[in-house]
Design a protein around this motif. Structure first.
Motif, PDB file in Angstrom:
ATOM      1  N   VAL A 153       0.839  -1.204   0.000  1.00  0.00           N
ATOM      2  CA  VAL A 153       0.000   0.000   0.000  1.00  0.00           C
ATOM      3  C   VAL A 153       0.866   1.243   0.000  1.00  0.00           C
ATOM      4  O   VAL A 153       0.601   2.198  -0.743  1.00  0.00           O
ATOM      5  CB  VAL A 153      -0.958  -0.013   1.214  1.00  0.00           C
ATOM      6  N   LYS A 154       1.910   1.240   0.802  1.00  0.00           N
ATOM      7  CA  LYS A 154       2.800   2.396   0.847  1.00  0.00           C
ATOM      8  C   LYS A 154       3.511   2.607  -0.486  1.00  0.00           C
ATOM      9  O   LYS A 154       3.715   3.746  -0.911  1.00  0.00           O
ATOM     10  CB  LYS A 154       3.827   2.217   1.960  1.00  0.00           C
ATOM     11  N   ALA A 155       3.853   1.541  -1.183  1.00  0.00           N
ATOM     12  CA  ALA A 155       4.523   1.670  -2.476  1.00  0.00           C
ATOM     13  C   ALA A 155       3.572   2.197  -3.541  1.00  0.00           C
ATOM     14  O   ALA A 155       3.982   2.969  -4.414  1.00  0.00           O
ATOM     15  CB  ALA A 155       5.094   0.317  -2.905  1.00  0.00           C
ATOM     16  N   LYS A 156       2.310   1.801  -3.481  1.00  0.00           N
ATOM     17  CA  LYS A 156       1.350   2.219  -4.505  1.00  0.00           C
ATOM     18  C   LYS A 156       0.831   3.634  -4.277  1.00  0.00           C
ATOM     19  O   LYS A 156       0.563   4.352  -5.231  1.00  0.00           O
ATOM     20  CB  LYS A 156       0.165   1.253  -4.560  1.00  0.00           C
ATOM     21  N   ILE A 157       0.642   4.041  -3.035  1.00  0.00           N
ATOM     22  CA  ILE A 157       0.026   5.333  -2.760  1.00  0.00           C
ATOM     23  C   ILE A 157       1.063   6.405  -2.473  1.00  0.00           C
ATOM     24  O   ILE A 157       1.023   7.485  -3.043  1.00  0.00           O
ATOM     25  CB  ILE A 157      -0.988   5.218  -1.602  1.00  0.00           C
ATOM     26  N   GLY A 158       1.977   6.146  -1.565  1.00  0.00           N
ATOM     27  CA  GLY A 158       2.991   7.146  -1.233  1.00  0.00           C
ATOM     28  C   GLY A 158       4.085   6.548  -0.385  1.00  0.00           C
ATOM     29  O   GLY A 158       3.818   5.880   0.606  1.00  0.00           O
ATOM     30  N   LYS A 159       5.321   6.787  -0.751  1.00  0.00           N
ATOM     31  CA  LYS A 159       6.438   6.165  -0.053  1.00  0.00           C
ATOM     32  C   LYS A 159       6.692   6.789   1.319  1.00  0.00           C
ATOM     33  O   LYS A 159       7.244   6.157   2.192  1.00  0.00           O
ATOM     34  CB  LYS A 159       7.691   6.260  -0.906  1.00  0.00           C
ATOM     35  N   ASN A 160       6.307   8.032   1.526  1.00  0.00           N
ATOM     36  CA  ASN A 160       6.553   8.706   2.797  1.00  0.00           C
ATOM     37  C   ASN A 160       5.389   8.539   3.766  1.00  0.00           C
ATOM     38  O   ASN A 160       5.259   9.304   4.714  1.00  0.00           O
ATOM     39  CB  ASN A 160       6.816  10.191   2.560  1.00  0.00           C
ATOM     40  N   MET A 161       4.563   7.557   3.549  1.00  0.00           N
ATOM     41  CA  MET A 161       3.373   7.319   4.360  1.00  0.00           C
ATOM     42  C   MET A 161       3.743   6.527   5.614  1.00  0.00           C
ATOM     43  O   MET A 161       4.617   5.671   5.592  1.00  0.00           O
ATOM     44  CB  MET A 161       2.362   6.529   3.516  1.00  0.00           C
ATOM     45  N   LYS A 162       3.072   6.838   6.728  1.00  0.00           N
ATOM     46  CA  LYS A 162       3.263   6.080   7.954  1.00  0.00           C
ATOM     47  C   LYS A 162       2.498   4.767   7.856  1.00  0.00           C
ATOM     48  O   LYS A 162       1.578   4.621   7.061  1.00  0.00           O
ATOM     49  CB  LYS A 162       2.761   6.881   9.152  1.00  0.00           C
ATOM     50  N   ASP A 163       2.875   3.813   8.693  1.00  0.00           N
ATOM     51  CA  ASP A 163       2.217   2.511   8.692  1.00  0.00           C
ATOM     52  C   ASP A 163       0.749   2.620   9.098  1.00  0.00           C
ATOM     53  O   ASP A 163      -0.107   1.942   8.541  1.00  0.00           O
ATOM     54  CB  ASP A 163       2.937   1.547   9.629  1.00  0.00           C
ATOM     55  N   GLN A 164       0.448   3.478  10.071  1.00  0.00           N
ATOM     56  CA  GLN A 164      -0.937   3.634  10.511  1.00  0.00           C
ATOM     57  C   GLN A 164      -1.798   4.240   9.410  1.00  0.00           C
ATOM     58  O   GLN A 164      -2.954   3.858   9.242  1.00  0.00           O
ATOM     59  CB  GLN A 164      -0.999   4.501  11.775  1.00  0.00           C
ATOM     60  N   THR A 165      -1.244   5.154   8.622  1.00  0.00           N
ATOM     61  CA  THR A 165      -1.986   5.741   7.509  1.00  0.00           C
ATOM     62  C   THR A 165      -2.281   4.689   6.451  1.00  0.00           C
ATOM     63  O   THR A 165      -3.380   4.657   5.893  1.00  0.00           O
ATOM     64  CB  THR A 165      -1.186   6.906   6.895  1.00  0.00           C
ATOM     65  N   ALA A 166      -1.331   3.822   6.192  1.00  0.00           N
ATOM     66  CA  ALA A 166      -1.556   2.740   5.227  1.00  0.00           C
ATOM     67  C   ALA A 166      -2.614   1.776   5.746  1.00  0.00           C
ATOM     68  O   ALA A 166      -3.459   1.297   4.974  1.00  0.00           O
ATOM     69  CB  ALA A 166      -0.247   2.003   4.954  1.00  0.00           C
ATOM     70  N   ALA A 167      -2.621   1.505   7.044  1.00  0.00           N
ATOM     71  CA  ALA A 167      -3.645   0.642   7.631  1.00  0.00           C
ATOM     72  C   ALA A 167      -5.022   1.305   7.531  1.00  0.00           C
ATOM     73  O   ALA A 167      -6.023   0.633   7.257  1.00  0.00           O
ATOM     74  CB  ALA A 167      -3.310   0.331   9.082  1.00  0.00           C
ATOM     75  N   ASN A 168      -5.076   2.615   7.724  1.00  0.00           N
ATOM     76  CA  ASN A 168      -6.340   3.338   7.565  1.00  0.00           C
ATOM     77  C   ASN A 168      -6.836   3.289   6.126  1.00  0.00           C
ATOM     78  O   ASN A 168      -8.041   3.203   5.880  1.00  0.00           O
ATOM     79  CB  ASN A 168      -6.194   4.780   8.027  1.00  0.00           C
ATOM     80  N   TRP A 169      -5.914   3.358   5.156  1.00  0.00           N
ATOM     81  CA  TRP A 169      -6.291   3.215   3.748  1.00  0.00           C
ATOM     82  C   TRP A 169      -6.896   1.833   3.498  1.00  0.00           C
ATOM     83  O   TRP A 169      -7.878   1.697   2.765  1.00  0.00           O
ATOM     84  CB  TRP A 169      -5.075   3.405   2.837  1.00  0.00           C
TER      85      TRP A 169
END
Length: 74
Positions: free
Chosen positions: A35-51
């Motif tokens: 998810v972090k690779a597809k949406i944004g590399k500077n994303m936090k883990d919690q933000t990716a979990a929320n996505w």
């Protein structure tokens, strides 16, 4: 009900279940990294979990829509 609507709804429910559980609840490292690779590399883990949780809710709504729309078409 058309078989296409039913299959689409089943696929949407499976997607919502797997992504919601492994990405949002269990926070599997591989899925979070994807998810972090597809949406944004500077994303936090919690933000990716929320996505993941947000997309699983969206897919649940889509699955319900497909079932209702398929029943109306019959």
């Amino acid at each position: 009900m058309g078989i296409g609507y039913l299959l689409g709804a089943i696929a949407a429910f499976l997607y919502a279940g797997f992504v919601g559980y492994f990405g949002g609840i269990k926070k599997n490292a591989g899925l979070i990294r994807l998810v972090k690779a597809k949406i944004g590399k500077n994303m936090k883990d919690q933000t990716a979990a929320n996505w993941c949780i947000g997309m699983s809710i969206f897919m649940l709504v889509l699955g319900i829509f497909l079932i209702v729309f398929g029943l109306i078409q019959a």
